[in-house]
Design an enzyme around this catalytic site. Structure first.
Site, PDB file in Angstrom:
ATOM      1  N   ASP A  63     -28.507 -47.909  18.569  1.00  0.00           N
ATOM      2  CA  ASP A  63     -27.207 -47.711  17.927  1.00  0.00           C
ATOM      3  C   ASP A  63     -26.219 -48.806  18.308  1.00  0.00           C
ATOM      4  O   ASP A  63     -26.120 -49.817  17.613  1.00  0.00           O
ATOM      5  CB  ASP A  63     -26.671 -46.316  18.277  1.00  0.00           C
ATOM      6  CG  ASP A  63     -25.705 -45.770  17.254  1.00  0.00           C
ATOM      7  OD1 ASP A  63     -25.486 -46.422  16.213  1.00  0.00           O
ATOM      8  OD2 ASP A  63     -25.167 -44.663  17.475  1.00  0.00           O
ATOM      9  N   ASP A  64     -25.489 -48.632  19.400  1.00  0.00           N
ATOM     10  CA  ASP A  64     -24.478 -49.605  19.851  1.00  0.00           C
ATOM     11  C   ASP A  64     -24.603 -49.800  21.358  1.00  0.00           C
ATOM     12  O   ASP A  64     -23.830 -49.217  22.132  1.00  0.00           O
ATOM     13  CB  ASP A  64     -23.066 -49.109  19.509  1.00  0.00           C
ATOM     14  CG  ASP A  64     -22.827 -48.970  18.023  1.00  0.00           C
ATOM     15  OD1 ASP A  64     -22.843 -50.007  17.330  1.00  0.00           O
ATOM     16  OD2 ASP A  64     -22.616 -47.838  17.558  1.00  0.00           O
ATOM     17  N   HIS A 121     -26.404 -51.654  15.226  1.00  0.00           N
ATOM     18  CA  HIS A 121     -25.232 -52.190  14.541  1.00  0.00           C
ATOM     19  C   HIS A 121     -24.881 -53.574  15.076  1.00  0.00           C
ATOM     20  O   HIS A 121     -25.075 -53.869  16.259  1.00  0.00           O
ATOM     21  CB  HIS A 121     -24.046 -51.245  14.698  1.00  0.00           C
ATOM     22  CG  HIS A 121     -24.225 -49.941  13.979  1.00  0.00           C
ATOM     23  ND1 HIS A 121     -23.904 -49.786  12.651  1.00  0.00           N
ATOM     24  CD2 HIS A 121     -24.710 -48.748  14.396  1.00  0.00           C
ATOM     25  CE1 HIS A 121     -24.180 -48.539  12.286  1.00  0.00           C
ATOM     26  NE2 HIS A 121     -24.677 -47.890  13.325  1.00  0.00           N
ATOM     27  N   GLU A 129     -25.588 -36.467  12.524  1.00  0.00           N
ATOM     28  CA  GLU A 129     -25.262 -36.666  13.935  1.00  0.00           C
ATOM     29  C   GLU A 129     -24.000 -35.869  14.246  1.00  0.00           C
ATOM     30  O   GLU A 129     -24.044 -34.816  14.868  1.00  0.00           O
ATOM     31  CB  GLU A 129     -25.069 -38.141  14.280  1.00  0.00           C
ATOM     32  CG  GLU A 129     -24.824 -38.327  15.788  1.00  0.00           C
ATOM     33  CD  GLU A 129     -24.388 -39.728  16.166  1.00  0.00           C
ATOM     34  OE1 GLU A 129     -24.681 -40.124  17.313  1.00  0.00           O
ATOM     35  OE2 GLU A 129     -23.743 -40.410  15.367  1.00  0.00           O
ATOM     36  N   HIS A 144     -32.363 -49.038  13.992  1.00  0.00           N
ATOM     37  CA  HIS A 144     -30.975 -48.556  13.996  1.00  0.00           C
ATOM     38  C   HIS A 144     -30.174 -49.287  15.069  1.00  0.00           C
ATOM     39  O   HIS A 144     -30.102 -48.872  16.225  1.00  0.00           O
ATOM     40  CB  HIS A 144     -30.899 -47.048  14.228  1.00  0.00           C
ATOM     41  CG  HIS A 144     -29.558 -46.476  13.880  1.00  0.00           C
ATOM     42  ND1 HIS A 144     -29.332 -45.725  12.748  1.00  0.00           N
ATOM     43  CD2 HIS A 144     -28.355 -46.578  14.491  1.00  0.00           C
ATOM     44  CE1 HIS A 144     -28.058 -45.375  12.687  1.00  0.00           C
ATOM     45  NE2 HIS A 144     -27.447 -45.892  13.736  1.00  0.00           N
ATOM     46  N   HIS A 161     -26.124 -43.040   7.058  1.00  0.00           N
ATOM     47  CA  HIS A 161     -25.967 -42.202   8.238  1.00  0.00           C
ATOM     48  C   HIS A 161     -25.787 -40.744   7.814  1.00  0.00           C
ATOM     49  O   HIS A 161     -25.129 -40.454   6.823  1.00  0.00           O
ATOM     50  CB  HIS A 161     -24.725 -42.606   9.024  1.00  0.00           C
ATOM     51  CG  HIS A 161     -24.896 -43.822   9.866  1.00  0.00           C
ATOM     52  ND1 HIS A 161     -25.360 -45.009   9.372  1.00  0.00           N
ATOM     53  CD2 HIS A 161     -24.639 -44.042  11.187  1.00  0.00           C
ATOM     54  CE1 HIS A 161     -25.374 -45.908  10.351  1.00  0.00           C
ATOM     55  NE2 HIS A 161     -24.953 -45.346  11.461  1.00  0.00           N
TER      56      HIS A 161
END
Length: 358
Positions: free
Chosen positions: A281-282, A18, A203, A16, A200
């Site tokens: 994630d980021d 991006h 969350e 996961h 997704h």
């Protein structure tokens, strides 16, 4: 003095991450200068921006910062640099396999269209894999905020490149907006083309969004999925069906889903038998990469090294990698565990959970 095993030496898969969000802060600043672009203070500061996306205004701010960061990727050289640096960072964190998510729509206007953009990304991926040894594959992601017909276009594009390194199809952005079933045809196209469905859910929205991913989109993995912990029956279903949840603890806290790292229900999911692949994630916006997620699990959630090794196994088993490679990496996880605690390696110390956890 003995130290705990270095989590950077634990072989793992990263499922996961991006595309723009994987950029190094220094690269963001250099590319902005290269193209004469102004960055807001939140992206110039040495500390990650304060983000809370549990309300619409907070999500809008997060998305605006992400879009600003994405705007610095303007030519072929930028794309190749990002992918190569990401592979280097993954290797440093012990990630031996990466499945990175990208919506080529966002870059296509500057790179000649959807197909040339995806071709460039896949070519850069092949180069980075050869240079670093990290296996890299791509998930093409549709945007939940756009029309479902756009998602169908992307699904067809993804299937066309299934033999070039595309292994899955995702659905990103705020899962509180729109209905999963609006994108069911796009996901059917992807699954019929042999791609993994990895939308997704769970969350910013609750357990029902995870259930929608399963029922409406045929998800084999769920991006985040952490709020399935609020529903014991859903956790039992995820465990029974072997669906992997790509849990990203640092971003859960940074976006205000949970107040503290200790509140992330990672252990509840783990003990319910849910397969978990930790993800960053980021990192550009949340301030911590993959190894920091494992340190968080150890230091703030009480995971033993045996349990961290099992999380790494979950990630490897959830990856779309060749079976021979999977077997080799699983054996290396066993070897990491059997090696016993080691002195901290020279150089950068095995620090805490990272600046992105607040």
């Amino acid at each position: 003095m003995e130290h705990q095993r270095d989590v950077r030496l634990l072989p793992k898969a990263h499922l996961h991450l991006h595309f723009t969000g994987a950029m190094r802060p220094a690269t963001l600043h250099e590319l902005a200068a290269k193209h004469g672009l102004h960055l807001p203070e939140a992206l110039v500061s040495e500390t990650p921006p304060q983000l809370r996306a549990t309300d619409e205004r907070g999500w809008f701010r997060f998305q605006r910062l992400y879009d600003t960061a994405r705007s610095v990727l303007r030519d072929e050289e930028d794309i190749r640099r990002l992918v190569h640096e990401v592979a280097e960072d993954e290797l440093a964190d012990g990630s031996r396999w990466l499945e990175i998510q990208v919506d080529p729509t966002s870059y296509a206007p500057r790179l000649g269209g959807l197909t040339p953009t995806l071709e460039l990304i896949l070519d850069a991926v092949a180069e980075a894999e050869a240079a670093t040894g990290v296996g890299i594959r791509v998930l093409v992601a549709a945007n939940r905020m756009k029309h479902p017909l756009d998602a169908r276009t992307l699904a067809r594009l993804a299937v066309r490149f299934a033999d070039r390194g595309v292994i899955g199809f995702g659905l990103s952005n705020d899962e509180r907006r729109g209905l999963a079933r609006d994108f069911d045809r796009a996901f059917a196209i992807a699954r019929e083309g042999g791609l993994l469905a990895a939308p997704h859910g769970g969350e910013l929205a609750g357990p029902s969004s995870v259930r929608d991913c399963l029922d409406d989109l045929g998800a084999g993995r769920v991006g985040h999925g952490v709020r399935a912990a609020e529903d014991p029956r859903l956790m039992a279903r995820l465990a029974a069906e072997g669906v992997v949840c790509e849990v990203c603890p640092a971003s859960n806290v940074a976006l205000g889903v949970y107040e503290r790292p200790e509140d992330v229900p990672l252990r509840r999911l783990f003990e319910a038998g849910v397969r978990i692949a930790l993800g960053a994630d980021d990192p550009l916006l949340f301030g911590s990469r993959l190894a920091a997620q494992y340190r968080l699990a150890r230091e703030r959630l009480g995971f033993s090294d045996e349990e961290l090794a099992e999380l790494a196994r979950h990630s490897l088993r959830g990856a779309r990698m060749p079976e021979e490679r999977r077997g080799r990496l699983l054996a290396e996880v066993d070897a990491w565990l059997a090696s016993g605690p080691l002195p901290a390696p020279a150089g950068e110390p095995d620090r805490g959970v990272g600046a992105g956890v607040r």
